[in-house]
Design a protein around this motif. Structure first.
Motif, mmCIF file in Angstrom:
data_model
loop_
_atom_site.group_PDB
_atom_site.id
_atom_site.type_symbol
_atom_site.label_atom_id
_atom_site.label_comp_id
_atom_site.label_asym_id
_atom_site.label_seq_id
_atom_site.Cartn_x
_atom_site.Cartn_y
_atom_site.Cartn_z
ATOM 1 N N LEU A 22 2.297 -4.548 3.412
ATOM 2 C CA LEU A 22 3.335 -3.570 3.748
ATOM 3 C C LEU A 22 2.975 -2.267 3.065
ATOM 4 O O LEU A 22 2.248 -2.274 2.075
ATOM 5 N N ASN A 23 3.485 -1.166 3.541
ATOM 6 C CA ASN A 23 3.296 0.120 2.861
ATOM 7 C C ASN A 23 4.593 0.553 2.183
ATOM 8 O O ASN A 23 5.686 0.158 2.612
ATOM 9 N N ALA A 24 4.458 1.402 1.168
ATOM 10 C CA ALA A 24 5.652 1.967 0.536
ATOM 11 C C ALA A 24 6.426 2.838 1.527
ATOM 12 O O ALA A 24 7.653 2.909 1.483
ATOM 13 N N THR A 26 -5.091 0.364 -8.990
ATOM 14 C CA THR A 26 -5.453 1.683 -8.465
ATOM 15 C C THR A 26 -5.681 1.576 -6.955
ATOM 16 O O THR A 26 -6.237 0.584 -6.470
ATOM 17 N N HIS A 27 -5.250 2.612 -6.230
ATOM 18 C CA HIS A 27 -5.387 2.594 -4.770
ATOM 19 C C HIS A 27 -6.868 2.571 -4.376
ATOM 20 O O HIS A 27 -7.681 3.273 -4.975
ATOM 21 N N PRO A 28 -7.220 1.769 -3.358
ATOM 22 C CA PRO A 28 -8.641 1.574 -3.001
ATOM 23 C C PRO A 28 -9.427 2.857 -2.731
ATOM 24 O O PRO A 28 -10.639 2.886 -2.950
ATOM 25 N N GLY A 84 0.837 -1.203 0.000
ATOM 26 C CA GLY A 84 0.000 0.000 0.000
ATOM 27 C C GLY A 84 0.865 1.243 0.000
ATOM 28 O O GLY A 84 2.033 1.221 -0.428
ATOM 29 N N GLN A 85 0.322 2.302 0.540
ATOM 30 C CA GLN A 85 0.938 3.607 0.378
ATOM 31 C C GLN A 85 1.617 4.101 1.669
ATOM 32 O O GLN A 85 2.786 3.880 1.872
ATOM 33 N N ASP A 86 0.833 4.721 2.542
ATOM 34 C CA ASP A 86 1.358 5.223 3.811
ATOM 35 C C ASP A 86 0.234 5.183 4.836
ATOM 36 O O ASP A 86 -0.936 5.195 4.464
HETATM 37 N N1 URA Z 1 -3.573 3.140 5.082
HETATM 38 C C1 URA Z 1 -2.433 2.476 4.843
HETATM 39 O O1 URA Z 1 -1.793 1.975 5.762
HETATM 40 N N2 URA Z 1 -2.006 2.373 3.589
HETATM 41 C C2 URA Z 1 -2.671 2.868 2.563
HETATM 42 O O2 URA Z 1 -2.241 2.713 1.422
HETATM 43 C C3 URA Z 1 -3.881 3.573 2.838
HETATM 44 C C4 URA Z 1 -4.296 3.682 4.107
#
Ligand code: URA
Length: 268
Positions: A92-94, A163-165, A54-56
């Motif tokens: 995991l997140n980026a 695409t991100h959710p 995922g992202q952050d």
């Molecule tokens: N929360 C996260 O931890 N990651 C995402 O990509 C979006 C929300």
């Protein structure tokens, strides 16, 4: 009985969780480093069949200390369920810390950020059990590329860049534009489901594939299992999101305060 996540007890994740990059890699100007790193969600015992990137983290993640636990997490969880994966995953997140401002993406490939993240990815992939990788959003796609260019993932490992959710909401615009973005995203996700459902041979729940329609329906979203969260987390924190937000009158106040509100109906 409520199952819970035992935390960072397996090598090498125990050492990784003890020695993480700090503000020298994630500067305060661009990250909410004050809330600490949030590492993962899911199985770290080698049983994961799918790696999701995922992202952050956001405020829900800052409180629960696991990633993808809000609306994006419930959508990702629903995606995994459709490919028969209800517990055998690692997310995991980026980026380890919540992005502050608009410059987060610039850090995804910086050596200190990438090298540390690659240690996590490599430890997950090294089990030899991962049958597919899914990335959600541009930063996650870049994170996977930053791994695959340096390490050699198993040849033939299916990788889907999606695409991100919560892109439809974060893109803004009118209700009609949001609906159109959701429809487009779910069409893309359906394409990925048709690749991944047959590719994953060790499913937790070997059901037949149910594709998305034009919009999310409630059954497309799945609650975060208690087994993914630290012990003792109350049910209302993982059945839904919307119970926390950054609050304050000034920018600094908003960085310093996260308000958690117990939802209606919990206290008799
Ligand atoms: N929360 C996260 O931890 N990651 C995402 O990509 C979006 C929300």
């Amino acid at each position: 009985m409520s199952e819970f996540c035992p935390g960072y007890v397996h090598a090498p994740f125990d050492a990784l969780a003890a020695a993480f990059p700090d503000e020298s890699a994630y500067p305060f100007a661009d990250f909410r480093t004050e809330w600490g790193p949030i590492f993962h969600r899911g199985r770290l015992d080698g049983s994961a069949r799918v790696l999701v990137i995922g992202q952050d983290p956001g405020p829900h993640e800052n409180i629960l200390r696991r990633i993808l636990v809000g609306e994006a997490g419930r959508r990702a969880q629903g995606f995994l369920a459709k490919i028969g994966i209800t517990r055998s995953y690692v997310l995991l997140n980026a980026l380890l810390y919540s992005v502050y401002g608009a410059k987060g993406a610039r850090y995804v490939s910086k050596p200190k950020v990438q090298d540390y993240r690659n240690l996590w990815i490599d430890a997950v992939i090294s089990s030899g059990n991962v049958e597919a990788v899914v990335t959600f959003g541009g930063m996650a796609e870049k994170a996977w590329a930053g791994y695959a260019n340096v390490h050699s993932p198993p040849s033939g490992l299916p990788v889907q860049h999606l695409t991100h959710p919560t892109f439809p909401e974060s893109a803004g615009g009118t209700k009609a534009e949001r609906q159109a973005n959701t429809r487009k995203m779910l069409k893309q996700w359906n394409g990925a489901l048709q690749v991944l459902h047959p590719a994953i041979t060790h499913k937790d729940a070997p059901d037949s594939l149910v594709l998305y329609g034009d919009a999310f329906v409630e059954t497309d979203k799945v609650d975060i299992p208690s087994a993914d969260l630290p012990a003792g987390i109350p049910r209302w924190m993982y059945d839904n999101d919307g119970w926390t937000r950054r609050t304050g009158a000034t920018v600094l106040d908003k960085r310093r305060n996260i308000t958690v509100t117990v939802p209606d109906g919990v206290i008799p």
